[in-house]
Design an enzyme around this catalytic site. Structure first.
Site, PDB file in Angstrom:
ATOM      1  N   LYS A  95       0.876  -1.171   0.000  1.00  0.00           N
ATOM      2  CA  LYS A  95       0.000   0.000   0.000  1.00  0.00           C
ATOM      3  C   LYS A  95       0.912   1.219   0.000  1.00  0.00           C
ATOM      4  O   LYS A  95       1.616   1.486   0.979  1.00  0.00           O
ATOM      5  CB  LYS A  95      -0.907   0.000   1.230  1.00  0.00           C
ATOM      6  N   GLY A 156      -8.482   9.463   9.489  1.00  0.00           N
ATOM      7  CA  GLY A 156      -8.751   9.672  10.905  1.00  0.00           C
ATOM      8  C   GLY A 156      -9.880  10.647  11.208  1.00  0.00           C
ATOM      9  O   GLY A 156     -10.189  10.892  12.368  1.00  0.00           O
ATOM     10  N   ALA A 182      -9.788   5.382   4.195  1.00  0.00           N
ATOM     11  CA  ALA A 182      -9.622   6.599   5.011  1.00  0.00           C
ATOM     12  C   ALA A 182     -10.924   7.368   5.196  1.00  0.00           C
ATOM     13  O   ALA A 182     -11.677   7.594   4.255  1.00  0.00           O
ATOM     14  CB  ALA A 182      -8.569   7.530   4.418  1.00  0.00           C
ATOM     15  N   GLY A 183     -11.157   7.740   6.421  1.00  0.00           N
ATOM     16  CA  GLY A 183     -12.292   8.598   6.749  1.00  0.00           C
ATOM     17  C   GLY A 183     -13.607   7.863   6.951  1.00  0.00           C
ATOM     18  O   GLY A 183     -14.618   8.481   7.237  1.00  0.00           O
ATOM     19  N   ASN A 204      -9.619   1.028   9.592  1.00  0.00           N
ATOM     20  CA  ASN A 204      -8.741   0.769  10.730  1.00  0.00           C
ATOM     21  C   ASN A 204      -9.227   1.505  11.972  1.00  0.00           C
ATOM     22  O   ASN A 204      -9.807   0.900  12.865  1.00  0.00           O
ATOM     23  CB  ASN A 204      -7.300   1.162  10.379  1.00  0.00           C
ATOM     24  N   THR A 205      -9.051   2.832  11.980  1.00  0.00           N
ATOM     25  CA  THR A 205      -9.339   3.605  13.190  1.00  0.00           C
ATOM     26  C   THR A 205     -10.723   3.333  13.776  1.00  0.00           C
ATOM     27  O   THR A 205     -10.866   3.128  14.987  1.00  0.00           O
ATOM     28  CB  THR A 205      -9.212   5.111  12.886  1.00  0.00           C
TER      29      THR A 205
END
Lengths: 255, 373, 66
Positions: A95, A156, A182-183, A204-205
């Site tokens: 990645k 994030g 992301a996001g 992930n987050t």
């Protein structure tokens, strides 16, 4: 079934391994997510904690490792990290992240294109993380990226698919799989991306920092599946104009 | 390589369509191939007016209130192919002619004086008469006086297309005629054109050579127009995926009387043709759509603003037809014989702007540009 | 002699090989990649590659990341 660079994936949810409270929670959450590919980062060994090793808890037969180049600020650094990842036994999958702005962590399109070109020549299977720019996605596809990973919103931020309009174009145009990354802060966000026709999402987050990461992982897995099925089933369109008109309204010229 | 499903499979997909699917396609921003099949189906016929409205709205949103104008220059009526439907077929005994460079240039300049900046160079498929050398030389002579030069000639190789691109040709039209293999075989009796697959791969070769624009089309009247429409959608979608830098266009040549008295095998009405145009516009908002002077003035005027973006005007389909004596056989009879001024006036009457130029070949990157000797 | 490992100066015995050095640090050689003076070593080289005075080492491994 999703195929990337010849490899098949049953799950369209990819997991991240950062920000978990412990390796054990991470292991359980990833199992609950059903994901088959997980991202990992590369860092200097902490010489004071030689046992701090995530490889211990992750089964390499179960998960394909997708090393990232997080921290790289230009193509040169990303290429160096990629080679280290491969030497670490990370395989050819990568990645690619090039994020020169530490505030937003938005990816640099020019360095990303340069690095992709070089790494493809070196034999890597490159999945570049990009802003949701359709032309960039095509240029990356042209130089050999095996998938593209446009962001839904800055990493994030949990703001969901703010780039919807651009991602729709990328999905319509790309030949390679499109993985929204992301996001994505809630299961509803990933469902939205999947309903649009994204091939997969990476989360992930939102899982790692949830009150109960294991249950949240399951919620995300269900949302990915629901969104995908809805896409395949064909969503009913939002009604627009097309007011009922007389059968030949405006077509009186036809013979 | 692009491949096409069996024609009967396309027909079957269209025949399965229900009215619910038509309504869904009608209300969708991205109807996709399933939606295209729905919009081409008999079930969509009661919704033709709604389709016209959607198609018109998409067209003006994407192209503005404009209509691009062009005219063909027929270079040669020689043809090595034997196509049952065509006036230029090698089987027909007509007087044949190929224009000299000076003749071709003078025909082009007549159109230039009439105000055309887009020129379409057309010839029968006889490489010995009009080959790459001929086209290259002619393009070099014309390139600086026209905004864009297009060709509609025999299929060429990628290298040949690249050569012509450097000489100033920026767009290529090559029509499959029909995507139905059986009918294709039945009407293409001989010549290089009898090879279905070679022709099918031609648009991709032109795109690979760097052409700014590539045109595809089916000759309407040979086979089931609904399935031809779906095949065109598949072809467009494939070309978009593989050659994203190339602009795409579709033409809808509907069979007109021609020398040889070929009767259409599957006649297409104006209503059918309109449905096909609206469906493809809704499927692909960006595609350029041609409606030529094969169609009558009444129909062309009615269709302004509903989907087509390019009209020919004042066309003559015989080599030398503009300024020379015109002997040399015509490919088909025109249905709209009005002059450029008359067609322009009709377009303006509808509140649209007739455009005679958009891209200037002079902007082409220097290295890609061969200089005239 | 002295080597610089992950930015820290460390005193080690002359002639120490990479494999020995990793085990002195308590590291599992199979999970660590070693870059020595800008060159990535293969695992096979760990047993034979002797560290030199002033060598600059980077020891790297996978960590959690998204």
């Amino acid at each position: 079934m999703l195929t990337i660079a010849g490899r098949k994936f049953r799950s369209r949810l990819f997991g991240g391994t950062g920000k978990f409270s412990s390796p054990e929670v991470m292991k359980e959450a990833l199992a609950a997510s059903g994901c088959e590919m997980v991202t990992v980062a590369l860092r200097r060994v902490d010489l004071d904690n030689p046992d701090d090793d995530i490889m211990r808890v992750l089964d390499r037969d179960r998960y394909l490792f997708l090393p990232n180049t997080s921290g790289a600020r230009d193509a040169g650094e990303a290429i160096r990290l990629a080679k280290l990842a491969r030497a670490s036994g990370g395989g050819e999958w990568l990645k690619l992240e090039v994020t020169p702005d530490p505030r937003t962590l938005l990816p640099d399109p020019i360095e990303t294109l340069k690095a992709t070109e070089e790494l493809v020549k070196e034999g890597f299977k490159v999945l570049p993380y990009i802003n949701a720019d359709p032309i960039l996605a095509l240029r990356l596809q042209d130089v050999g990226a095996v998938a593209v990973m446009p962001l839904g919103s800055p990493i994030g931020t949990n703001q969901g698919v703010l780039t919807r309009f651009q991602i729709e174009i990328i999905i319509a145009q790309a030949q390679v799989p499109v993985i929204v990354d992301a996001g994505l802060g809630a299961p509803s966000h990933v469902a939205e991306a999947m309903e649009m026709g994204a091939d997969a999402v990476l989360v992930n987050t939102a899982i790692a920092v949830a009150g109960d990461p294991v249950r949240m992982a399951r919620a995300f897995a269900m949302a990915v599946e629901a969104g995908r099925i809805a896409y395949e089933a064909g969503l009913g369109a939002v009604s627009k104009d097309a007011a009922p008109s007389s059968p030949d309204d405006g077509l009186g010229f036809l013979r | 390589m692009f491949t096409i499903p069996e024609f009967s499979a396309l027909q079957a997909a269209i025949s399965r369509v229900t009215e619910t699917e038509v309504l869904r396609a009608l209300h969708s921003d991205h109807p996709g191939l399933d939606g295209l099949a729905a919009l081409l189906s008999p079930a969509a016929e009661p919704h033709l007016a709604a389709m016209a409205k959607r198609s018109g709205a998409i067209t003006s949103q994407r192209f503005g209130r404009t209509m691009q104008l062009y005219a063909p220059v027929y270079l040669s009526s020689f043809c090595a192919n034997r196509c049952a439907y065509c006036g230029f077929s090698a089987d027909n005994t007509i007087e044949r002619r190929v224009l000299t460079f000076d003749e071709a240039e003078s025909e082009a300049m007549i159109l230039h004086q009439r105000g055309f900046n887009h020129l379409l160079l057309v010839s029968g498929e006889a490489p010995a008469k009009v080959g790459v050398d001929y086209l290259e030389e002619l393009a070099l002579r014309l390139r600086d006086r026209f905004a864009a030069l297009s060709i509609e000639v025999q299929p060429l190789t990628t290298e040949e297309y690249a050569r012509l691109f450097r000489a100033g040709i920026t767009s290529v039209a090559v029509y499959q005629e029909t995507y139905d293999r059986d009918i294709y075989k039945q009407v293409h009796l001989g010549g290089r054109k009898a090879d279905f697959d070679y022709r099918l791969e031609t648009p991709a070769r032109a795109a690979a050579a760097g052409m700014r624009e590539v045109g595809i089309g089916a000759l309407l009247g040979l086979a089931d127009w609904r399935a031809e429409g779906l095949a065109l959608g598949l072809h467009l979608a494939w070309l978009r995926k593989h050659y994203w830098r190339t602009g795409l266009t579709v033409s809808f040549p509907r069979m007109r009387p021609a020398q040889g008295e070929f009767k259409p095998l599957a006649p297409v009405s104006e209503r059918n043709l309109s449905q096909m145009i609206f469906a493809l516009r809704m499927f692909d908002p960006d595609v350029g759509l041609y409606l030529s002077t094969r169609e009558e003035a009444r129909y062309r005027d009615g269709m302004i603003g509903l989907g087509p973006t390019r009209y020919s005007a004042g066309s003559c389909t015989a080599p030398g037809g503009y300024g020379l004596d015109g002997a040399g056989g015509e490919q088909f009879e025109v249905g709209d014989s009005r002059s450029l001024a008359e067609v322009s006036a009709a377009i303006q009457q509808k509140g649209f702007d007739p455009v005679r130029k958009d891209w200037d070949a002079v902007f082409q990157t220097k290295e890609d540009r061969q200089q005239a000797a | 002699m002295k080597v610089f490992c992950n930015g820290e100066a460390q005193e080690i015995a002359p002639g120490t090989r990479v494999a020995e050095y990793l085990s002195q640090l308590g590291l599992d050689a199979s999970s660590v990649v070693v870059e020595c003076d800008g060159k990535i070593l293969t695992r096979e080289e760990y047993g034979s590659h002797a560290l030199q005075d002033g060598s600059v080492l980077e020891l790297i491994r996978f960590v959690g990341g998204g």
